[in-house]
Motif scaffolding. Structure first.
Motif, PDB file in Angstrom:
ATOM      1  N   ASP A 189      -6.613   7.224  -0.420  1.00  0.00           N
ATOM      2  CA  ASP A 189      -6.542   5.836  -0.883  1.00  0.00           C
ATOM      3  C   ASP A 189      -7.371   5.634  -2.154  1.00  0.00           C
ATOM      4  OD1 ASP A 189      -4.954   5.310   1.244  1.00  0.00           O
ATOM      5  OD2 ASP A 189      -6.425   4.134   2.366  1.00  0.00           O
ATOM      6  N   HIS A 215       0.816  -1.215   0.000  1.00  0.00           N
ATOM      7  CA  HIS A 215       0.000   0.000   0.000  1.00  0.00           C
ATOM      8  C   HIS A 215       0.854   1.272   0.000  1.00  0.00           C
ATOM      9  CE1 HIS A 215      -3.623   2.360   0.933  1.00  0.00           C
ATOM     10  NE2 HIS A 215      -2.866   3.037   1.776  1.00  0.00           N
ATOM     11  N   HIS A 266       1.081   4.548  -2.563  1.00  0.00           N
ATOM     12  CA  HIS A 266       1.028   6.003  -2.350  1.00  0.00           C
ATOM     13  C   HIS A 266       2.159   6.706  -3.091  1.00  0.00           C
ATOM     14  CE1 HIS A 266      -2.331   6.906   0.239  1.00  0.00           C
ATOM     15  NE2 HIS A 266      -2.023   5.929   1.079  1.00  0.00           N
ATOM     16  N   HIS A 282      -0.600   6.631   7.642  1.00  0.00           N
ATOM     17  CA  HIS A 282       0.864   6.550   7.547  1.00  0.00           C
ATOM     18  C   HIS A 282       1.483   7.932   7.400  1.00  0.00           C
ATOM     19  CE1 HIS A 282      -1.442   3.836   4.945  1.00  0.00           C
ATOM     20  NE2 HIS A 282      -1.450   4.847   4.113  1.00  0.00           N
ATOM     21  N   SER A 308      -0.801  10.592   5.652  1.00  0.00           N
ATOM     22  CA  SER A 308      -2.241  10.345   5.577  1.00  0.00           C
ATOM     23  C   SER A 308      -2.749   9.979   6.956  1.00  0.00           C
ATOM     24  CB  SER A 308      -2.512   9.193   4.604  1.00  0.00           C
ATOM     25  OG  SER A 308      -2.111   7.974   5.209  1.00  0.00           O
TER      26      SER A 308
HETATM   27 ZN   LIG Z   1      -3.185   4.932   2.552  1.00  0.00          ZN
END
Ligand SMILES: [Zn+2]
Lengths: 336, 248
Positions: free
Chosen positions: A299, A109, A113, A140, A137
């Motif tokens: 996302d 993931h 990003h 993270h 975000s």
């Molecule tokens: Zn994310």
């Protein structure tokens, strides 16, 4: 064509990407049902993913005007994230790929990003020029040195407690703005004075790691000290000062990282990248700054498809036993 | 008609292929030992691909998919249902959701669609399928022996989560001679046997979910739109339960 799925948190996402990295469709179904629980509930998110994922894939294919027969690669987020939520996407992606015996690309993931910045027509990372990546975000916050478009970027620093977006949301809740309130806090801050309250930016913490827990506590105490009527009266100032501290904490480490690495280009991603004052602040650092459009910062599956172009795909049947991994299960190992 | 059946409601992963024309079946089952975690994620799709090969067929040869919709473990159910829905959608194969409890009961009664129930053991009138629901509860539903093999048969003992003692009371008050099967029956043997119900030995096949029975039941059911096939959770998420409790 690449068909990608992303179900690591509470957004059910599917996208179709051309082999050269152009978005043919990018469908995001935000569940928006977690607000009343004050945070994302994994079991509820997972139930919704299962209900929505079929329709979201159909929408993505329809909007891209392609059928499954045009899909040569299925990409899916394997982690990190909520395990139960990830499993819905992974089971679905594996089954679609196996049903046509095509390849599957498991995507991290966080690589997703970073790879949001590689979507056409961006040339970021494509010319061999390394750059600094800030991903911030709700889930993270990390800084990485990216030398190519693959998944092996070097993590230079990461948050030791809350993510930046989490700090926004928690601050918003303390100011009575509901959950998730990051965007509401930014709006409220427009009418406030960012210098009204000196909130901590963990400036004395050396290195490139982030910490937002102290900031949240500082706001909590300040709100307590002011009392309800005064807090109400100075809400905009509190919001502006709190936001300023988050922006400064991020910008300070970006500055340090640019200095230390000598990198001359910055790319920003993650939902916090949409924050106006942060963009403005980073724009004054004297290096070119790449920020994807907002819908590619939060996302989405287009970023997963983008990352899939730069991972080694698993041919059928090598992915049949593939499993997910949770947040924290694979540590981002800083190498500095 | 060739039917692919799969179930992930319990700790086991069960896959089967039934050819209704010849009655030929292939089946595989992966069950974790006590203390081991279920392997639905890693085992299910591999087992499906293997069973298709063993049945000497491929996706084009499958006319129907039967998936166990539970009740059972939430995550396990979602892996099975997500896989089945995606396969059905990707290959345009009609999909049927099968009650895991009904399949368990029908399987214990003798193969569904066979001549009739003839369990080796005491004579019985009715069969209750019991799956461990954790937190001291079981998911259970019961059918008459005469009716249990019929696809779509309505349960005599309604599908619900209960504490084992409450289930035992219901069975005793009902007065029929009950056969109780499934991991929940084995787990709460003591409480349930007090009701007079007969529970097979732990390692008896009658306690196991068998995907072949899913296939047999599915042969007599009407396919649904893939997106309409969802797990039978029978329980709200914890966060929802807490929220509702807090509001009262
Ligand atoms: Zn994310």
């Amino acid at each position: 064509m690449i068909l990608a799925l992303e179900t690591s948190c509470d957004d059910t996402c599917a996208a179709v990407l051309t082999p050269d990295g152009r978005i043919a469709s990018n469908v995001i179904s935000s569940q928006g049902i977690h607000d009343r629980y004050g945070g994302v509930v994994p079991e509820i998110a997972s139930r919704h993913h299962l209900e929505l994922v079929g329709a979201v894939i159909q929408d993505a294919l329809r909007q891209a005007d392609v059928g499954l027969e045009a899909v040569e690669l299925v990409a899916v987020t394997r982690g990190p994230g909520l395990v139960a939520a990830l499993l819905v996407g992974l089971a679905t992606a594996k089954a679609i790929a196996a049903a046509h015996e095509i390849a599957l690309a498991p995507v991290d993931h966080l690589h997703g990003h970073v790879a949001a910045g590689f979507l056409a027509p961006s040339t970021l990372g494509g010319d061999g020029d390394p750059f600094l990546s800030l991903i911030a975000s709700g889930g993270h916050t990390f800084l990485a040195r990216v030398t190519d478009r693959g998944p092996d970027f070097e993590v230079l620093g990461q948050t030791l407690d809350d993510a930046a977006g989490e700090a926004f949301d928690k601050g918003a809740r303390l100011l009575g703005l509901g959950y998730p309130g990051g965007a509401a806090l930014e709006r409220l801050a427009r009418d406030g004075d960012p210098a009204a309250f000196p909130f901590p930016t963990a400036a004395r913490m050396p290195g490139l790691d982030f910490s937002f827990a102290g900031l949240k506590t500082a706001l909590l105490y300040r709100v307590r000290d002011l009392g309800p009527p005064e807090t109400e009266r100075r809400r905009a100032d509190l919001a502006a000062s709190y936001q300023h501290a988050i922006v400064e904490a991020l910008a300070l480490r970006v500055e340090r990282a640019l200095e230390r690495t000598g990198l001359e280009r910055l790319a920003v991603g993650g939902g916090v990248a949409a924050n106006g004052p942060l963009r403005e602040r980073l724009g004054r650092l004297g290096v070119p700054v790449d920020v994807p459009p907002r819908e590619l910062c939060t996302d989405n599956a287009a970023m997963i498809a983008s990352a899939a172009r730069f991972v080694t795909p698993l041919p059928f049947p090598e992915y049949l036993e593939l499993d997910v991994y949770a947040t924290g299960e694979r540590a981002l190992v800083p190498t500095r | 008609m060739k039917i692919l059946g799969l179930d992930t409601a319990t700790a086991a992963t069960a896959v089967a292929v039934l050819d209704t024309a010849t009655g030929a079946t292939v089946a595989d089952r992966d069950a974790p030992r006590r203390g081991e975690r279920p392997r639905h994620t890693t085992a299910l799709l591999r087992m499906i691909v293997e069973q298709l090969r063993r049945a000497d067929t491929d996706w084009a040869g499958i006319d129907r998919i039967a998936v166990g919709v539970g009740p059972g473990t939430f995550t396990g159910l979602r892996i099975g249902v997500a896989t089945a829905r995606a396969l059905a959608g990707a290959r345009d194969i009609p999909l049927v959701g099968v009650s895991t409890l009904h399949s368990l009961a029908a399987g214990a009664a003798g193969a569904a669609g066979a001549a009739g129930p003839s369990p080796a053991g005491p004579a019985i009138d009715a069969i209750v399928a019991v799956i461990d629901a954790r937190r001291g509860e079981v998911f259970a539903a019961g059918w008459t022996a005469a009716d249990v093999s019929r696809p779509g048969a309505e349960p005599l003992l309604a599908l619900a989560a209960r504490v084992p003692e409450a289930l035992a009371d219901e069975l005793r008050n009902d007065g029929r001679r009950w056969l109780a099967v499934g991991d929940g029956a084995v787990e709460f043997r003591e409480a349930l046997e007090r009701s007079g119900a007969w529970i097979p030995e732990e390692d008896s096949g009658r306690n196991r979910v068998d995907a072949v029975v899913h296939c047999r039941l599915a042969a007599g059911l009407l396919p649904e739109a893939p997106d309409g096939v969802l797990p039978e959770y029978l329980r709200l998420p914890d966060a929802e339960i807490s929220l509702r409790a807090a509001r009262q």
